[in-house]
Design a protein around this motif. Structure first.
Motif, PDB file in Angstrom:
ATOM      1  N   VAL A  35       0.421  -1.246   0.184  1.00  0.00           N
ATOM      2  CA  VAL A  35      -0.293   0.544  -0.098  1.00  0.00           C
ATOM      3  C   VAL A  35       0.730   1.668  -0.047  1.00  0.00           C
ATOM      4  O   VAL A  35       0.752   1.933  -0.598  1.00  0.00           O
ATOM      5  CB  VAL A  35      -1.040   0.025   1.443  1.00  0.00           C
ATOM      6  N   GLU A  36       1.416   1.485   0.531  1.00  0.00           N
ATOM      7  CA  GLU A  36       2.821   2.500   0.639  1.00  0.00           C
ATOM      8  C   GLU A  36       4.186   2.288   0.390  1.00  0.00           C
ATOM      9  O   GLU A  36       4.201   3.426  -0.566  1.00  0.00           O
ATOM     10  CB  GLU A  36       3.502   2.374   2.123  1.00  0.00           C
ATOM     11  N   GLY A  37       4.399   1.031  -0.594  1.00  0.00           N
ATOM     12  CA  GLY A  37       4.915   1.487  -1.414  1.00  0.00           C
ATOM     13  C   GLY A  37       6.782   0.821  -0.951  1.00  0.00           C
ATOM     14  O   GLY A  37       6.706   0.748   0.344  1.00  0.00           O
ATOM     15  N   ALA A  38       7.665   0.421  -1.468  1.00  0.00           N
ATOM     16  CA  ALA A  38       8.636  -0.795  -1.572  1.00  0.00           C
ATOM     17  C   ALA A  38       9.867  -0.008  -0.391  1.00  0.00           C
ATOM     18  O   ALA A  38       9.940  -0.279   0.747  1.00  0.00           O
ATOM     19  CB  ALA A  38       9.791  -0.802  -2.629  1.00  0.00           C
ATOM     20  N   LEU A  92      -5.938   2.221  10.711  1.00  0.00           N
ATOM     21  CA  LEU A  92      -5.870   1.182   9.644  1.00  0.00           C
ATOM     22  C   LEU A  92      -7.325   1.011   9.662  1.00  0.00           C
ATOM     23  O   LEU A  92      -7.955   1.242   8.532  1.00  0.00           O
ATOM     24  CB  LEU A  92      -5.134  -0.666   9.935  1.00  0.00           C
ATOM     25  N   LEU A  93      -8.629   0.101  10.440  1.00  0.00           N
ATOM     26  CA  LEU A  93      -9.472  -0.396  10.391  1.00  0.00           C
ATOM     27  C   LEU A  93     -10.445   1.125  10.011  1.00  0.00           C
ATOM     28  O   LEU A  93     -11.300   0.702   9.164  1.00  0.00           O
ATOM     29  CB  LEU A  93     -10.122  -0.497  11.557  1.00  0.00           C
ATOM     30  N   THR A 185      -8.431  -3.045  -2.957  1.00  0.00           N
ATOM     31  CA  THR A 185      -7.552  -4.220  -2.271  1.00  0.00           C
ATOM     32  C   THR A 185      -6.911  -2.814  -1.610  1.00  0.00           C
ATOM     33  O   THR A 185      -6.287  -3.988  -0.793  1.00  0.00           O
ATOM     34  CB  THR A 185      -6.847  -3.866  -4.036  1.00  0.00           C
ATOM     35  N   ILE A 186      -6.328  -1.282  -1.653  1.00  0.00           N
ATOM     36  CA  ILE A 186      -6.046  -0.757  -0.288  1.00  0.00           C
ATOM     37  C   ILE A 186      -6.676  -0.982   0.540  1.00  0.00           C
ATOM     38  O   ILE A 186      -6.234  -1.320   1.884  1.00  0.00           O
ATOM     39  CB  ILE A 186      -5.912   0.692  -1.180  1.00  0.00           C
ATOM     40  N   ARG A 187      -8.280  -0.987   0.666  1.00  0.00           N
ATOM     41  CA  ARG A 187      -8.785  -0.908   1.456  1.00  0.00           C
ATOM     42  C   ARG A 187      -8.979  -2.369   1.802  1.00  0.00           C
ATOM     43  O   ARG A 187      -8.970  -2.522   3.210  1.00  0.00           O
ATOM     44  CB  ARG A 187     -10.669  -0.361   1.377  1.00  0.00           C
ATOM     45  N   LEU A 188      -9.139  -3.405   1.756  1.00  0.00           N
ATOM     46  CA  LEU A 188      -9.017  -4.389   2.213  1.00  0.00           C
ATOM     47  C   LEU A 188      -7.854  -4.768   3.042  1.00  0.00           C
ATOM     48  O   LEU A 188      -7.510  -5.459   3.553  1.00  0.00           O
ATOM     49  CB  LEU A 188      -9.208  -5.703   1.324  1.00  0.00           C
ATOM     50  N   LEU A 189      -6.521  -4.630   1.982  1.00  0.00           N
ATOM     51  CA  LEU A 189      -5.359  -4.438   2.614  1.00  0.00           C
ATOM     52  C   LEU A 189      -5.690  -3.690   3.971  1.00  0.00           C
ATOM     53  O   LEU A 189      -4.531  -4.361   5.349  1.00  0.00           O
ATOM     54  CB  LEU A 189      -4.406  -4.012   2.307  1.00  0.00           C
ATOM     55  N   ASP A 190      -5.931  -2.893   4.502  1.00  0.00           N
ATOM     56  CA  ASP A 190      -5.890  -2.109   5.456  1.00  0.00           C
ATOM     57  C   ASP A 190      -6.897  -3.121   6.333  1.00  0.00           C
ATOM     58  O   ASP A 190      -6.527  -2.406   7.954  1.00  0.00           O
ATOM     59  CB  ASP A 190      -6.291  -0.596   4.565  1.00  0.00           C
ATOM     60  N   ILE A 195      -7.233  -5.924  11.814  1.00  0.00           N
ATOM     61  CA  ILE A 195      -7.353  -7.251  12.381  1.00  0.00           C
ATOM     62  C   ILE A 195      -6.021  -7.941  12.979  1.00  0.00           C
ATOM     63  O   ILE A 195      -6.138  -8.235  13.932  1.00  0.00           O
ATOM     64  CB  ILE A 195      -8.552  -7.835  11.627  1.00  0.00           C
ATOM     65  N   VAL A 196      -5.544  -7.689  11.858  1.00  0.00           N
ATOM     66  CA  VAL A 196      -4.365  -8.899  12.382  1.00  0.00           C
ATOM     67  C   VAL A 196      -2.939  -8.089  13.502  1.00  0.00           C
ATOM     68  O   VAL A 196      -3.139  -8.417  14.599  1.00  0.00           O
ATOM     69  CB  VAL A 196      -3.263  -9.301  11.905  1.00  0.00           C
TER      70      VAL A 196
END
Length: 209
Positions: A35-38, A92-93, A185-190, A195-196
């Motif tokens: 999401v943020e880059g390498a 993040l959530l 995808t960004i929303r799902l990853l965040d 949650i983790v």
């Protein structure tokens, strides 16, 4: 092969298995890379690696024994770590950002230095790592070897393995970079990473020394 070389080889194999086991560090670096880059992911990974070396220095200096023996010290660090993970997870959530912010022309956001601090604090505020080092690292210090020097060497090996693993994670996101930059995808990853983090915060809060 000398006893020290045998110990280092055995530790490297054991630490490699622990490194690739999915956990908080893996989640943080993978999500940051996607999401943020390498570049920001690298700095987060460097912070985590420095945290390992710092814990190794703490254990080598004997302070790790205090953490393992003192319920008050463990509880203070545990609750600070759980609160920090809770804060990161909730951010993040609740985040509504839907744009990719990595790359050369990144939009304003957390700097590389901020990601370094985040990786470092995520590691340092977890007393379970200190207690783990206290109980695990001495098993690989052969008789006659300098305990502080060998402990620091083992921590450095662990940090190096972590950096190698983080490099693999960052490279793995490159072929699918375009797909990972999609707002959905960004929303799902965040949300998934949030949650983790919350799960690890709860696990840490309920843990005992």
């Amino acid at each position: 092969m000398s006893p020290l070389e045998q110990s280092l080889l055995a530790f490297t194999l054991a630490a490699a298995l622990m490194t690739v086991t999915p956990g908080l560090d893996t989640a943080l670096v993978l999500r940051t890379a996607a999401v943020e880059g390498a570049r920001r992911a690298w700095f987060a990974g460097l912070g985590i690696a420095l945290g390992c070396i710092a814990w190794g220095a703490i254990v080598a200096g004997g302070l790790g024994m205090l953490l393992a023996a003192s319920e008050l010290a463990y509880a203070a660090l545990k609750w600070a770590g759980a609160a920090y993970l809770l804060y990161l997870g909730l951010r993040l959530l609740l985040s509504r950002r839907e744009e990719f912010v990595g790359g050369a022309d990144a939009a304003p956001g957390l700097s590389a230095a901020a990601w370094f601090r985040r990786g470092l604090l995520t590691n340092l505020l977890n007393p379970k790592i200190g207690v783990f080092y206290v109980s695990f690292l001495p098993q690989f210090v052969p008789a006659g070897a300098s305990v502080p020097a060998t402990t620091l060497l083992l921590a450095a090996i662990h940090a190096g393995l972590g950096l190698a693993w983080f490099a693999a994670l960052i490279l793995a996101t490159r072929p699918v970079a375009a797909a990972l930059r999609r707002p959905r995808t960004i929303r799902l990853l965040d949300r998934a990473t949030g949650i983790v983090f919350l799960l690890f915060a709860g696990r840490l809060a309920l843990s005992r020394a």
